[in-house]
Design an enzyme around this catalytic site. Sequence first.
Site, PDB file in Angstrom:
ATOM      1  N   LYS A 147       0.844  -1.183   0.000  1.00 50.17           N
ATOM      2  CA  LYS A 147       0.000   0.000   0.000  1.00 50.17           C
ATOM      3  C   LYS A 147       0.889   1.245   0.000  1.00 50.17           C
ATOM      4  CE  LYS A 147      -1.688   1.655   3.725  1.00 50.17           C
ATOM      5  NZ  LYS A 147      -1.997   2.080   5.100  1.00 50.17           N
ATOM      6  N   ASP A 176      -2.858  -6.058   2.167  1.00 47.57           N
ATOM      7  CA  ASP A 176      -3.454  -5.286   3.259  1.00 47.57           C
ATOM      8  C   ASP A 176      -3.115  -6.108   4.497  1.00 47.57           C
ATOM      9  OD1 ASP A 176      -5.200  -4.523   5.400  1.00 47.57           O
ATOM     10  OD2 ASP A 176      -6.324  -3.357   3.942  1.00 47.57           O
ATOM     11  N   HIS A 177      -2.131  -5.639   5.269  1.00 51.59           N
ATOM     12  CA  HIS A 177      -1.590  -6.545   6.295  1.00 51.59           C
ATOM     13  C   HIS A 177      -2.623  -6.874   7.379  1.00 51.59           C
ATOM     14  CE1 HIS A 177      -0.726  -2.881   8.635  1.00 51.59           C
ATOM     15  NE2 HIS A 177      -0.570  -3.650   9.692  1.00 51.59           N
ATOM     16  N   HIS A 239      -7.747  -0.771   5.740  1.00 46.87           N
ATOM     17  CA  HIS A 239      -7.816  -1.691   6.874  1.00 46.87           C
ATOM     18  C   HIS A 239      -9.234  -1.771   7.476  1.00 46.87           C
ATOM     19  CE1 HIS A 239      -3.595  -1.771   6.360  1.00 46.87           C
ATOM     20  NE2 HIS A 239      -3.273  -0.767   7.145  1.00 46.87           N
TER      21      HIS A 239
HETATM   22  P1  NDP Z   1      11.825   3.509   2.337  1.00 46.19           P
HETATM   23  O1  NDP Z   1      11.930   4.884   1.760  1.00 46.19           O
HETATM   24  O2  NDP Z   1      12.325   3.266   3.707  1.00 46.19           O
HETATM   25  O3  NDP Z   1      12.576   2.488   1.382  1.00 46.19           O
HETATM   26  C1  NDP Z   1      12.504   2.574  -0.016  1.00 46.19           C
HETATM   27  C2  NDP Z   1      13.359   1.470  -0.600  1.00 46.19           C
HETATM   28  O4  NDP Z   1      13.306   1.584  -2.030  1.00 46.19           O
HETATM   29  C3  NDP Z   1      14.823   1.531  -0.213  1.00 46.19           C
HETATM   30  O5  NDP Z   1      15.326   0.222  -0.090  1.00 46.19           O
HETATM   31  C4  NDP Z   1      15.452   2.203  -1.419  1.00 46.19           C
HETATM   32  O6  NDP Z   1      16.802   1.819  -1.487  1.00 46.19           O
HETATM   33  C5  NDP Z   1      14.625   1.593  -2.545  1.00 46.19           C
HETATM   34  N1  NDP Z   1      14.626   2.403  -3.766  1.00 46.19           N
HETATM   35  C6  NDP Z   1      14.188   3.679  -3.902  1.00 46.19           C
HETATM   36  N2  NDP Z   1      14.354   4.079  -5.185  1.00 46.19           N
HETATM   37  C7  NDP Z   1      14.894   3.041  -5.858  1.00 46.19           C
HETATM   38  C8  NDP Z   1      15.289   2.836  -7.191  1.00 46.19           C
HETATM   39  N3  NDP Z   1      15.167   3.790  -8.140  1.00 46.19           N
HETATM   40  N4  NDP Z   1      15.811   1.651  -7.549  1.00 46.19           N
HETATM   41  C9  NDP Z   1      15.955   0.661  -6.616  1.00 46.19           C
HETATM   42  N5  NDP Z   1      15.595   0.791  -5.331  1.00 46.19           N
HETATM   43  C10 NDP Z   1      15.073   1.969  -4.951  1.00 46.19           C
HETATM   44  O7  NDP Z   1      10.282   3.092   2.176  1.00 46.19           O
HETATM   45  P2  NDP Z   1       9.456   2.047   3.074  1.00 46.19           P
HETATM   46  O8  NDP Z   1      10.259   0.813   3.230  1.00 46.19           O
HETATM   47  O9  NDP Z   1       8.941   2.742   4.266  1.00 46.19           O
HETATM   48  O10 NDP Z   1       8.175   1.775   2.156  1.00 46.19           O
HETATM   49  C11 NDP Z   1       8.207   0.942   1.018  1.00 46.19           C
HETATM   50  C12 NDP Z   1       6.790   0.760   0.502  1.00 46.19           C
HETATM   51  O11 NDP Z   1       6.005   0.147   1.506  1.00 46.19           O
HETATM   52  C13 NDP Z   1       6.074   2.067   0.179  1.00 46.19           C
HETATM   53  O12 NDP Z   1       5.179   1.851  -0.884  1.00 46.19           O
HETATM   54  C14 NDP Z   1       5.290   2.362   1.451  1.00 46.19           C
HETATM   55  O13 NDP Z   1       4.167   3.162   1.207  1.00 46.19           O
HETATM   56  C15 NDP Z   1       4.889   0.950   1.830  1.00 46.19           C
HETATM   57  N6  NDP Z   1       4.564   0.799   3.252  1.00 46.19           N
HETATM   58  C16 NDP Z   1       5.479   1.116   4.200  1.00 46.19           C
HETATM   59  C17 NDP Z   1       5.171   0.960   5.535  1.00 46.19           C
HETATM   60  C18 NDP Z   1       6.170   1.254   6.605  1.00 46.19           C
HETATM   61  O14 NDP Z   1       5.809   1.104   7.780  1.00 46.19           O
HETATM   62  N7  NDP Z   1       7.378   1.648   6.270  1.00 46.19           N
HETATM   63  C19 NDP Z   1       3.828   0.459   5.970  1.00 46.19           C
HETATM   64  C20 NDP Z   1       2.970   0.107   4.871  1.00 46.19           C
HETATM   65  C21 NDP Z   1       3.341   0.285   3.564  1.00 46.19           C
HETATM   66  P3  NDP Z   1      17.990   2.784  -2.001  1.00 46.19           P
HETATM   67  O15 NDP Z   1      17.612   4.173  -1.636  1.00 46.19           O
HETATM   68  O16 NDP Z   1      19.163   2.234  -1.294  1.00 46.19           O
HETATM   69  O17 NDP Z   1      18.029   2.533  -3.470  1.00 46.19           O
HETATM   70  C1  BG6 Z   2      -0.237   0.977   8.205  1.00 45.62           C
HETATM   71  C2  BG6 Z   2      -0.453   2.459   8.245  1.00 45.62           C
HETATM   72  O1  BG6 Z   2      -0.841   0.424   7.062  1.00 45.62           O
HETATM   73  O2  BG6 Z   2      -0.851   0.394   9.361  1.00 45.62           O
HETATM   74  C3  BG6 Z   2       0.151   3.037   9.504  1.00 45.62           C
HETATM   75  O3  BG6 Z   2       0.163   3.035   7.101  1.00 45.62           O
HETATM   76  C4  BG6 Z   2      -0.408   2.348  10.727  1.00 45.62           C
HETATM   77  O4  BG6 Z   2      -0.095   4.435   9.579  1.00 45.62           O
HETATM   78  C5  BG6 Z   2      -0.281   0.843  10.588  1.00 45.62           C
HETATM   79  O5  BG6 Z   2       0.337   2.795  11.858  1.00 45.62           O
HETATM   80  C6  BG6 Z   2      -1.012   0.145  11.719  1.00 45.62           C
HETATM   81  O6  BG6 Z   2      -0.737  -1.231  11.665  1.00 45.62           O
HETATM   82  P1  BG6 Z   2      -0.776  -2.130  12.987  1.00 45.62           P
HETATM   83  O7  BG6 Z   2      -0.521  -3.501  12.465  1.00 45.62           O
HETATM   84  O8  BG6 Z   2       0.321  -1.596  13.872  1.00 45.62           O
HETATM   85  O9  BG6 Z   2      -2.119  -1.937  13.569  1.00 45.62           O
END
Ligand code: NDP
Ligand code: BG6
Length: 482
Positions: A147, A176-177, A239
């Site tokens: 998401k 959708d976790h 969710h």
């Molecule tokens: P981050 O910004 O922490 O990580 C992004 C990742 O993508 C890094 O590993 C980065 O590595 C890589 N990346 C970015 N651009 C490129 C590129 N051009 N080529 C290859 N690799 C690339 O994001 P998150 O981990 O927080 O989130 C990832 C996804 O998960 C998003 O869609 C977010 O909305 C979703 N999400 C995240 C949650 C969370 O709690 N973090 C919860 C629910 C969903 P590098 O920069 O080294 O290339």
């Molecule tokens: C994520 C939302 O999908 O779910 C966050 O982007 C939220 O904002 C999270 O905190 C909540 O998940 P959980 O499993 O901790 O209830």
Amino acid sequence: MVSRIIPVEAFDLIIFGGTGDLARRKILPALFKRFCAGQMPSPSRVIGVARGDLGDAGYRDEVRAALKEHLDVPGDDSAISAFLQQIHYVRVDVLGEDGWQELADMLEPGRIRAFYLSVGPSLFGDIARRLQAAGLADSESRIVVEKPFGHDLDSARALNRELAGYFDEGQIYRIDHYLGKETVQNLMAVRFGNMLFEPLWNAQYVDHIQITVAETVGVGGRGAYYDRAGAMRDMMQNHLMQLLCLIAMEPPAKFDPDAVRDEKLKVIRALEPVQPHHIIRGQYTAADGVKSYREDVGNDRSKTESFIAIKTHVSNWRWAGTPFYLRTGKRLKARDSQITVVFKDAPHSIFGPDSGRHNNELTIQLQPDEGITLDVTIKEPGPGGMRLIDVPLDMSFAEALGPEADAPDAYERLIMDVIRGNQTLFMRNDEVEAAWAWTDPIIKGWEARGDVPKPYDSFTNGPDDASLLIRRDGREWRSIGQ
Ligand code: NDP
Ligand code: BG6
């Protein structure tokens, strides 16, 4: 005792964004736990992909650090060291040409391949296209997308079209976790595995249903994303909507991906548009030791909500006239997610007007402590007439099941389902679009009216108006955190 582990075939899981926050906090710890449970059979591999020049050794160091930070790993790390032998890294900038061939050379022909897109959604289409162009995906490959799936109906449709250009719907796993949470699945077990509830599960016997997902955390380091999303897009559209579907749907003919998703889709399509006075939005203010929402996101004029409460109806034969009250927010009093089905009062009290108002409530507690409570009315013990009280029949899963209640994290379940090729707990394209079709007019409405969220004190129940929303109907929210 029957083994709880259902074996899976050897697989290659490629994590695009393998160095990111989600991979470090959720995906890699989940894989490690499945490895420890014997569900990552050799020669399965996890291949992290990102732009940094890490190599296998550098990436393994990062993974080790992430596991130690996010999991309680006992002893001498030998389990981690064994796990790391199955971890690899390939440097690819997914917007460029380099690295794809190296990735292709690594993949084992004939083995299950799952591409997990743990990157920003703007990269989903590029990755899907390049996977096909580089000949990396075959008809058996799976693609997992995180998401947010779109920002509104148009962008979700565009994303669906883009992915459909390269993968069949049967290969696309939209996460959708919440659907991977053990108690959420238990909701279906309780409804459809017991004769007790289903005959009463309708407007004739149910007064109303409440769904609360309360968090104590603020927006953390995700301010830029969150301020564009808000609680409606971040939580309600996905969710809470999924929870509502599982509570309200008709019994599917079987527990099979399309049968379940068809029924959920019917619920979303039956949702009534929400009246403006049935929507309460809020924004948390600063408290001791924590900043306000606006400070957290660095936008002192933000109109984005960190709390939302909604009253809605499912317009179908089963639920006509039964209100569904949904609320979710950050910086609330406690971390507490629960669904409560409040049954109607008995039609006639034989105990007279002084016996009070009593009705049954079934509460499904999702977190922090999973369990189910049924409030029943009994006679207050002791002499002195017939007085009634409500007592909970309380089933804490931890108490009832002991160590068996130690549920896997949602990501453990979902990743293994991807490997098994089971899409039941993943959202289908039409489901996501239907959810946006319901959400869009609500958001457009408050944007057109210029509505500003109500401030609320951090670590409370949210804005007072949310209490009024339900109190106006002569009802009360279940307390948060009790
Ligand atoms: P981050 O910004 O922490 O990580 C992004 C990742 O993508 C890094 O590993 C980065 O590595 C890589 N990346 C970015 N651009 C490129 C590129 N051009 N080529 C290859 N690799 C690339 O994001 P998150 O981990 O927080 O989130 C990832 C996804 O998960 C998003 O869609 C977010 O909305 C979703 N999400 C995240 C949650 C969370 O709690 N973090 C919860 C629910 C969903 P590098 O920069 O080294 O290339
Ligand atoms: C994520 C939302 O999908 O779910 C966050 O982007 C939220 O904002 C999270 O905190 C909540 O998940 P959980 O499993 O901790 O209830």
